[in-house]
Design a protein around this motif. Structure first.
Motif, short mmCIF file in Angstrom:
data_model
loop_
_atom_site.label_atom_id
_atom_site.label_comp_id
_atom_site.label_asym_id
_atom_site.label_seq_id
_atom_site.Cartn_x
_atom_site.Cartn_y
_atom_site.Cartn_z
N SER A 31 0.80 -1.22 0.00
CA SER A 31 0.00 0.00 0.00
C SER A 31 0.84 1.27 0.00
N PRO A 41 -3.21 -4.89 2.90
CA PRO A 41 -4.52 -5.12 2.28
C PRO A 41 -4.53 -6.23 1.25
N ASN A 376 -4.49 6.29 -0.96
CA ASN A 376 -4.83 5.11 -0.18
C ASN A 376 -4.97 5.53 1.29
N GLU A 378 -5.81 4.33 5.41
CA GLU A 378 -5.82 3.26 6.39
C GLU A 378 -6.47 3.80 7.67
N GLN A 388 -9.06 -0.39 4.88
CA GLN A 388 -8.21 0.29 3.91
C GLN A 388 -8.95 0.41 2.57
#
Length: 667
Positions: A31, A41, A376, A378, A388
């Motif tokens: 990620s 993920p 991205n 989290e 995520q």
């Protein structure tokens, strides 16, 4: 960072989750965030230095044999093939391969030019393999998997290092490295020469009617040099610079009863170079960013003159000249907004060019510009739940705008035991050759002797929808890591070759029909895979993996004329069962022994490959380390394919038993 947050949220437990996370590998590739594998993920395999050393492999693609679901083979023309859950061909078009963040995916065929990669296996820190699509992070072509090779920093390799190998099948290798500098500025320089003659040259056991009996001249000699500089500009900023140059003097082609075999040049010249610059800045405890730029060039040339007068054609000039370039600049920003919320975002622009008169029936330079942005997030809403999500928006020079999203949820059952659910969409854009390829053979008079491929009618990108459920666990008392994954992938708009008489004016050529790339159908795969790493005591290190894959194909596409064996070949392009085991044991007085065993069911390599038989392979390595006059010395003997011969990619590519010795010195 994820391990610290997780541990803080369960501080009152007698055994905290951080106790387990400290023992799991931390990865960066899944990620672009630093995460233990249990918080990633997507599934990730880490090939570290201990595994690289124990395997005895000296060619980087061989290391993918340590990853569940991967099939690896040397093809011909000094190239490697790799497949993940099938669909493997001579060009490995469905992987994104990175070296320190630099893409080495070829814009022409989509191949990975492993043999002329100016990188020594001795300079690799680790390899992180993302098993599954990761286009939300790396864009189109991170379709089946991502292979991220992370090299050693200059500070990790001070002093001098020499490594020598000699063995059967013409195996030779020599590598020298110097690491220097002090304080804020460090550098390393590596030079190497490598020689391989991978397969048995003489083939005599094929049917006379096949035309395959004869000699196969598959051998390579590659020289390269590379360097890296790491400069700590301040407490919060640093810079990195790398360069690499390689030159390959290779043998290829064949001498068989089929007269068209002389269309393959016997000698090849390959040259590659790259320059990479990066700047990293930590602005605060919550924000840091990295700016990277690189330029890469690959040039390949192989010429021959083929006299096909006996076939009524005449003397043909073969010119396989190919020049590829890539210029790239990328920005990545990592931010932590709250203790339970962080993310990464950035963008990239790229220009790619290809020149190859024979492959495009033109001396023009083909070029394309690509732009992409990504993000991205989290978020940990609960101490046992990690969510995520992210996406990549990109504009490709052939296919326009695509969006590749992904969402994943990780649920901690008990400390050290995690269930992951994930779904993602990824695309693979067509390569220059798939979209524009017009391969021709030309007579010495300048007229076209044969048309092999014609340009496509305009290709849509391949699409995959991937779903998975996985378990990642660590049994601390037993020192056992385990990763179990069930997957289901649906691939649409599969790009393959249609064969038909697309150019009637060529009916008198070497081949009556031509190839054209088209979106020819779809494929579905499902199955499961397992990997584990067991280190019960310091002396023993054992890793094992298993994969079982079911694959089906559905032919169909507008205007498709004749697709050769699509429904037949694609389902068997994935071996139903594969497994592997690598074990090493450290004995007294510096002795070490390791063994690798691999099993693959029969499989069909697509495009130019064959149906290869099931095989078992066993390698053994015995080594000893000691000190002498202030130098660290290691001597080893490695035996490969000790259970007997097996086929790689083609049924004429016979990998036989062989032994080599290695000696390394460091001071």
């Amino acid at each position: 960072m994820g391990a610290v947050l997780a541990g803080a949220q369960q501080a009152e437990a007698a055994v905290t989750e951080s106790d387990f996370l400290d023992d799991l590998p931390v990865v960066l590739s899944a990620s672009r965030l630093s995460q233990p594998v249990s918080e990633a993920p997507v599934a990730v395999t880490v090939i570290d230095q201990e595994m690289i050393h124990a395997s005895g492999f000296r060619d980087i693609p061989d290391l993918l044999r340590l990853v569940p679901g991967f099939s690896v083979a040397y093809t011909r023309d000094n190239t490697w093939a790799a497949g993940y859950h099938g669909l493997g061909d001579a060009f490995s078009r469905r992987f994104q391969v990175l070296v320190d963040g630099r893409s080495i995916y070829s814009p022409h065929y989509g191949a990975v030019n492993w043999t002329d990669l100016p990188l020594s296996i001795d300079d690799i820190e680790r390899i992180e393999v993302v098993r599954g699509p990761d286009a939300a992070i790396y864009g189109a072509n991170a379709f089946a998997a991502v292979i991220n090779i992370i090299t050693k920093t200059a500070a990790q390799v001070p002093g001098e290092f020499v490594s020598l190998q000699i063995g059967e099948q013409g195996m030779r290798g020599a590598t020298v490295r110097h690491g220097g500098g002090d304080g804020a500025l460090r550098y390393r320089l590596t030079a190497s020469t490598q020689q391989r003659d991978r397969f048995e040259r003489d083939i005599t056991d094929k049917s006379p009617s096949s035309g395959d009996n004869g000699q196969y001249f598959e051998a390579s000699k590659t020289n390269f040099v590379n360097g890296r500089m790491d400069w700590q500009l301040s407490a919060k900023s640093d810079a990195m610079a790398q360069f690499g140059l390689s030159q390959g003097d290779w043998s290829a082609g064949k001498q068989v009863s089929d007269p068209k075999g002389i269309l393959e040049p016997r000698t090849q010249d390959s040259r590659a170079m790259y320059l990479q610059l990066a700047y990293h800045k930590v602005e605060s405890a919550r924000r840091e960013w990295r700016l990277q730029a690189y330029y890469a060039q690959n040039r390949f040339d192989a010429d021959a003159q083929a006299d096909l007068t006996a076939l009524g054609i005449g003397a043909v000039n073969v010119d396989q000249y190919l020049l590829q370039t890539r210029s790239n600049i990328e920005l990545q920003v990592n931010e932590q907004w709250r203790p339970n919320l962080r993310g990464v975002w950035g963008g990239e622009v790229r220009q790619e060019t290809v020149t190859s008169p024979q492959n495009y029936n033109s001396g023009r330079q083909w070029s394309g510009n690509l732009a992409r942005v990504f993000g991205n997030l989290e978020w940990r809403p609960h101490e046992r739940v990690l969510l995520q999500g992210g996406a990549m928006l990109e504009h490709h020079y052939f296919t326009g705008i695509d969006i590749s999203p992904r969402v994943a949820a990780n649920f901690t059952l008990t400390p050290g035991h995690v269930i992951r659910l994930g779904i993602s969409r990824a695309y693979r854009s067509p390569t220059f050759f798939e979209e524009k390829g017009n391969q021709v053979y030309v007579l010495q008079s300048g007229t076209v002797a044969d048309v092999v491929t014609v340009p496509s009618d305009g290709l849509a990108p391949e699409r995959v929808l991937s779903r998975e459920i996985a378990y990642v666990g660590f049994w601390r008392p037993a020192r056992l890591e385990m990763d179990v994954r069930l997957f289901q992938d649906k691939i649409d708009d599969f790009i393959g070759q249609d064969k038909y008489d697309f150019d009637p004016s060529d009916d008198g050529g070497i081949r009556p029909n031509e190839f054209k790339y088209a979106n020819i159908g779809s494929a579905r795969s499902h199955g499961g895979e397992l990997q584990l790493r067991w280190r019960p005591v310091h002396a023993l290190d054992l890793s094992a993996h298993y994969s079982r894959v079911f694959l089906e194909a559905h032919f169909g596409g507008a205007g498709i004329q004749n697709v050769i064996n699509f429904n037949k070949d694609v389902p068997v392009s994935a071996p139903r069962n594969t497994w592997g085991l690598l074990a090493s044991y450290r004995l007294d007085h510096g002795w070490e022994a390791s063994m690798g065993v691999w099993r693959s069911d029969a499989m069909k390599w697509l495009s130019e490959g064959d149906l290869t038989a099931a095989y078992n392979r066993m390698d053994l390595r015995v080594a000893r380390r000691w000190k002498w006059q202030g130098r660290d010395i290691e001597a080893s003997v490695v035996g490969q394919s000790l259970l007997g011969n097996y086929q790689e990619f083609r049924d004429t590519n016979i990998f036989s038993r062989r032994v080599y010795g290695s000696l390394s010195l460091g001071w």
